[in-house]
Scaffold this motif. Sequence first.
Motif, short mmCIF file in Angstrom:
data_model
loop_
_atom_site.label_atom_id
_atom_site.label_comp_id
_atom_site.label_asym_id
_atom_site.label_seq_id
_atom_site.Cartn_x
_atom_site.Cartn_y
_atom_site.Cartn_z
N ASP A 187 0.82 -1.22 0.00
CA ASP A 187 0.00 0.00 0.00
C ASP A 187 0.85 1.27 0.00
OD1 ASP A 187 -2.43 -1.38 0.01
OD2 ASP A 187 -2.36 -1.62 2.18
N SER A 188 2.06 1.18 -0.57
CA SER A 188 2.95 2.35 -0.70
C SER A 188 3.13 3.07 0.63
CB SER A 188 2.41 3.31 -1.76
OG SER A 188 2.34 2.69 -3.01
N ARG A 194 -9.59 1.47 -2.09
CA ARG A 194 -9.90 1.46 -3.52
C ARG A 194 -8.69 1.12 -4.37
NH1 ARG A 194 -12.72 3.90 -0.36
NH2 ARG A 194 -14.96 4.25 -0.58
N SER A 195 -7.64 0.61 -3.76
CA SER A 195 -6.42 0.17 -4.47
C SER A 195 -5.85 1.27 -5.35
CB SER A 195 -6.72 -1.07 -5.32
OG SER A 195 -7.21 -2.12 -4.53
N THR A 251 -1.36 1.59 -5.05
CA THR A 251 -0.45 0.48 -5.35
C THR A 251 0.83 0.96 -6.00
OG1 THR A 251 -1.67 0.19 -7.43
CG2 THR A 251 -2.31 -1.22 -5.57
N GLY A 252 0.79 2.12 -6.64
CA GLY A 252 2.00 2.65 -7.26
C GLY A 252 2.50 3.92 -6.60
N GLY A 253 1.77 4.45 -5.65
CA GLY A 253 2.22 5.65 -4.96
C GLY A 253 2.16 6.92 -5.77
N ALA A 274 -7.98 11.47 -12.99
CA ALA A 274 -8.10 10.24 -13.78
C ALA A 274 -7.38 9.05 -13.15
CB ALA A 274 -7.55 10.48 -15.18
N LEU A 275 -6.92 9.21 -11.90
CA LEU A 275 -6.08 8.19 -11.29
C LEU A 275 -6.80 6.86 -11.09
CD1 LEU A 275 -3.17 7.94 -10.29
CD2 LEU A 275 -3.95 8.59 -8.02
N ARG A 276 -8.09 6.92 -10.80
CA ARG A 276 -8.85 5.69 -10.61
C ARG A 276 -9.30 5.17 -11.97
NH1 ARG A 276 -13.96 4.83 -6.43
NH2 ARG A 276 -13.94 2.54 -6.49
#
Length: 494
Positions: free
Chosen positions: A35-36, A102-103, A106-108, A149-151
Amino acid sequence: MIENQFNFAMALPEILLCLLAMGVLLIDAFARSKDSVLSYYSSLLSLLLVLVVVLFQWSSGVAGTTFYQMYIADALSHFLKVGTTIAVLVTLIYSRQYLIDRSMVTGGEFYALALFCLLGQFVMISAASTLTIYLGLELMSLSLYALVALRRDSLSSAEAAMKYFILGSLASGIMLYGISLIYGATGAIHLATIMQVLQSGEAQLSVLLLGLVFVVSGIAFKLGAVPFHMWVPDVYQGAPTAVALTIGSAPKLAALAMTLRVLIETLNDVAISWQPMLIIMAVLSLAIGNITALMQTNFKRLLGYSTISHIGFVLLGLLSGVDANGQVSSGAYGTALFYMVTYVLTTLASFGIILILSRAGFESEEIADFKGLNRRSPWLAFGVLILMFSLAGIPPLVGFYAKLAVLQATVNAGHIWLAVLAVLLSLIGAFYYLRVVKVMYFDEPAADAPALSAPMTFREGILSVNNLLIIVLGILPGGLMALCVQVIDASLKF
């Protein structure tokens, strides 16, 4: 005043923030953690470090221009940098669990983009030329477009990002065209030089006034004022709540800094030309924001229209700085700054409540989701009550004093009809805030409403402090108001 064309120490907050933001990207790339978590804590540490540097510069009296008058450090820039840094810090704390559920971490990327967005705000706040303003504005905006737009699995987020990007790009182009016209009229991009040319009477006034229209339009878009407001409710509703909070808090302070630098200081001599534009936008923002919010069922969209109405009050403070006799009142500009700071404080808590109530698979975005909240969590219900009362302008909360201060400045400037109209429209607006309170305290909770019996966490403790500040600043507003007027007096030259 320090005069050095390459004084990197003066720009230490921006340089440090840029390096730390790149460091967060590298941490995420080479030390991926669950979870970064490393990106999260390194971001918080970075913000605290930048905050310490800004406070040190402010206490040391660092002031002056550098980079060939492209960059300025003064009391106003230090004050707003402190405000934006704290706002982003609180945003990250509120958003952490929401992003995990909401995941989205995962990439921070969220944390790095939030830091780069803050860097753009820093550049805007310390901009001393139209070129620097535009560079900071685009760095902030590009980061926000990506955040919306991240999600990637959400159609509503993709739609909101597309709307925001298209309208934001159009507004940036309009503003850039206005800047080019002002350059053509004055032959300068430095704000101080533009002001000098204007005062000397050598500017091509007709070209400058045409450019002014486009610049005011770009500023209005970034503030979210009518008629450049349509993106606000759509983006607030469509974007993930954590991103909506990012958009609705710190960027408003940076946009106000841009307005103060360009309109209030640089173009103060043509105030008679931009004041009517602000009057129209203020009246329309108060009317459309409050009236349209009456019909909303989505709480985030309601907060979007609420934002538009509050920007109307900020515009009232800004247009009241010059009265009919041409006398400048720094106190009026101080009330606009005070209003924006306290509004951002309230916005942080408002979206923070939504983030705390949200669970995996449950967004808590509808007003109906607050039904019976008092029975499920009296503490959270009381927090929402405080926020709604403050936004509605009910004493003794800070929202009441902020509105009162702006109305006094408006009356002192001779715009009595504007003050009366603002009061009437605020009374209309009080209805939709009180409706949320009614739903929490008098409606039955839904049968499938999630339980709220978890012990108080760190972010809920921060929320308690946030709400406490809204109460304390409402009872004892003098210190912050005096500070706002002081930084205006020390920084802006009329």
